[in-house]
Design an enzyme around this catalytic site. Sequence first.
Site, PDB file in Angstrom:
ATOM      1  N   GLU C  80       0.837  -1.199   0.000  1.00  0.00           N
ATOM      2  CA  GLU C  80       0.000   0.000   0.000  1.00  0.00           C
ATOM      3  C   GLU C  80       0.870   1.246   0.000  1.00  0.00           C
ATOM      4  OE1 GLU C  80      -2.072   0.937   3.823  1.00  0.00           O
ATOM      5  OE2 GLU C  80      -1.977  -1.230   4.048  1.00  0.00           O
ATOM      6  N   CYS C 112      -3.190  -4.722   3.962  1.00  0.00           N
ATOM      7  CA  CYS C 112      -2.062  -5.524   4.418  1.00  0.00           C
ATOM      8  C   CYS C 112      -2.013  -6.925   3.814  1.00  0.00           C
ATOM      9  CB  CYS C 112      -2.067  -5.618   5.941  1.00  0.00           C
ATOM     10  SG  CYS C 112      -1.917  -4.005   6.711  1.00  0.00           S
ATOM     11  N   HIS C 234      -1.613 -12.411  10.335  1.00  0.00           N
ATOM     12  CA  HIS C 234      -1.295 -10.996  10.148  1.00  0.00           C
ATOM     13  C   HIS C 234      -1.108 -10.360  11.520  1.00  0.00           C
ATOM     14  CE1 HIS C 234      -0.831  -7.038   8.731  1.00  0.00           C
ATOM     15  NE2 HIS C 234      -1.969  -6.600   9.235  1.00  0.00           N
TER      16      HIS C 234
END
Lengths: 130, 387, 347
Positions: C80, C112, C234
């Site tokens: 990003e 993400c 994550h």
Amino acid sequence: MTVARFWREIPQRYNLVGTKCEVCGDVFFPPRAICPHCRRDGKIVPCQCSGKGKVLTYSVLSAASDQFSALKPYVLAIIELEEGTRVTSHLICEPEEVHIGMPVKSVFRVLDREGSDGIIHYGTKFVPDL
Amino acid sequence: MREVAVIGAGMTKFGERWDTSFRDLCTEAGIAALEDANVAGEQIDALFVGSMSAGRFVGQEHVGALVADYVGLGGDLHVPATRVEAACASGGLAFRQAVAAVSSGMSDVVIAAGVEKMTDVGDSTDVLAGAADREWESFAGATFPGLYAMIACDYMHKYGLTREQLAQVAVKNHFHGARNPFAHFQNEITQSTVMNSTLVASPLRLFDCSPVSDGAAVVVVCPLEKAREFTDTPIKVLASAQAGDTIALHDRPDFSTMGATVAAGNSAFRQAKLERKDIDFVEVHDCFTIAELCAIEDLGFVPKGTAGKFTEQGETQLGGKLPVNTSGGLKACGHPVGATGIKQIWEVVQQLRGEGGKRQVEGAEIGMTQNVGGTGATVVSHIFGRA
Amino acid sequence: MVGIITYGAYIPRFRIKIEEIARVWGANAAEITGGLGVLEKAVPDYDENTATFSVEAARSALCRRPVDVADIKAVYVGSESHPYAVKPTAVTVGEAIGATPVMTAADYEFACKAGTAAIQTAMGLVSSGMMKYAVAIGADTAQGAPGDALEYTAAAGGAAYVIGNDDPIAVINETCSFTSDTPDFWRREGEDYPRHGGRFSGDPGYFKHTLGAAKLMMELRGTKPSDYTHAVFHQPNAKFPQKAAQMLGFTKEQIKAGLLAPTLGNTYSGAVPLGLAAVLDVAKPGDRIFVTSYGSGAGSDAFDITVTDAILTKIDRSRGATVEQMLATKKYLDYAVYARHKGKIRM
């Protein structure tokens, strides 16, 4: 630097693609189209350098042109690549760390940015090879 | 080949000349030189102008024509004017073109000018970086102080030069500059001034570096056989030499030896049929303190690695064995890049005429100049004697 | 079987301690580090960005296992923080590894999880027989506005994977995803920093999707947490992945090798690729790895991976820097220098 001027050297700037004279065996990076020793008797072919080398001389720059002022202080060095040719480069390390003979290796970095809306010039710099 | 003599010389005060434009600097030095030579406009056959980067310093190209026009040689007289460029050796090279024009018989009275107006631009560091290999040195972050600092680093590593010895070059040049009313800096300094000044590119500090200056210098040459028509004190050109080297410092076999200085020096001595010991004083290109040490070694005056000690012993100061840079050098007299090579010749003329004032070298008979472009890719060297 | 042919990681050498950021904003450092479980985060050098991380990671992968770059027919970079809004990062990588011009390339963005989306694409291209190798990269110089909660974790780094099906060092047995339109975190075009829904990004965002994909994977494969040697989730901070692991029934030991957030921070698209790289650095043949990414906006990609004997015979892991080595090589910055590095001081 205009867009074309950066673009045409991308193989050289990204991947240390130099040249070699097949007659005398000398390697040139930055690349040369004519062997300065063999001249027209030489035979020039592309040659990719490994990126490994050592520091021949250096300076820690506390003043720079506007383009590089954000990097101050930075180490500038002349590096002899293992192929025998020499290159002037920004060496990314602590100023206290650099010394003549220090082994170095190439890394991929931003060389320069043309303001906030221009192109980004990528290329090769060096770091200590620990 | 005709023998050539300098018949007149003039220069502006070097320094930050905020109120003076590029063309006005040329006019000021040009008029001084023409008055000194006692030459009228109608007698002038050609003009050579040395300027490194008028295009980037003041956005002006075609400066041969501009200078000719504003010294009154353009419109009515249509004198041919040529710009000469070899970075910081532009002035010395303009002089060499003037000498060639006269010695070949093509021209009789020729003007050699050098000029740079450096303070009208913000980022002079980047302009000067154009004297190196823009593609593979400057784009990698090299500046001129950085390149000469790498020479100094190499030199110190090889020869054990001390920081004090290096500083003494600047101290000595300020001592001389303090005796030159045209110098950018006319103040004496001490070793501690140099060693406590701000770091620019290690090991070089601010006082190891020549300043950014505005200025112009002009000399007039003609065939030696005609020189006495203009002046009682013609200065004979005994040698005019030039040599080249790789554009980038990294391609030199020995960073501490300027191959072009060695080659140009040898050529000059051969032409003049002189020995090193015959030279009474020399003006060399001390853009950085280290460059002066390399220059006097590479010209063959002292063995490699000993110039620091030679300087420390006072041998390069007025009264020493070989006074170096009595003008103050680039360090104290200032370094308007295109003007420097002509200024060196101006200083030799003053000395050989015995007009050196407080900085006069006693009994000066033979003087030499060495003017460097970039990190030594061009070197121009001349030897002069009293005619 | 499609899988990972080789891999490489890159983490810049600068760090800032979370307590230093808290000091600047007058926040309680102990509360913040305690709440996030993050002590310090990686910061890029002035001349580094997502493209340089991607190139370094990809070159490290190729150094570990020399593959014929002419066989690489695709490069996808998920991030990003692509240096250009328009002009692909992936072509710079392709050029720098010598894979151009006979290849396809594109940049991915899915908050993400853009890096794992790139891995899925590469798997498809290889499995379909369209190409021998595809490179998938997740990397970020994560953005967080000064003073915003994100600033305490937004870090820098990335990892690259060469996906193929001849002698993979790890077979990817299965991948599945769980996706919905959930505005928990976003950055509008032309804005420097993302915004987020605060606590909203937790349950309806991270946990719903992470657990959704993870449970789906175990259903598909008929597995249970104890079947896996390692699990990577994550890690926007250290707390979320630990909580997700606990909710799913994974142990602390299983997530240990891939939990980098405490000393790395949140490398956004680089987070799961780096966590997986850290696991592969220590993995043994037969190890089974469970991976679930999360990207705001929102979605999760889950992977079921089995390490093969090739990890000992076909690849020399010591030829590239390990995640542990790169985490150990560090120089701390104060906030002022950090702000200069991150371009937060406009010059």
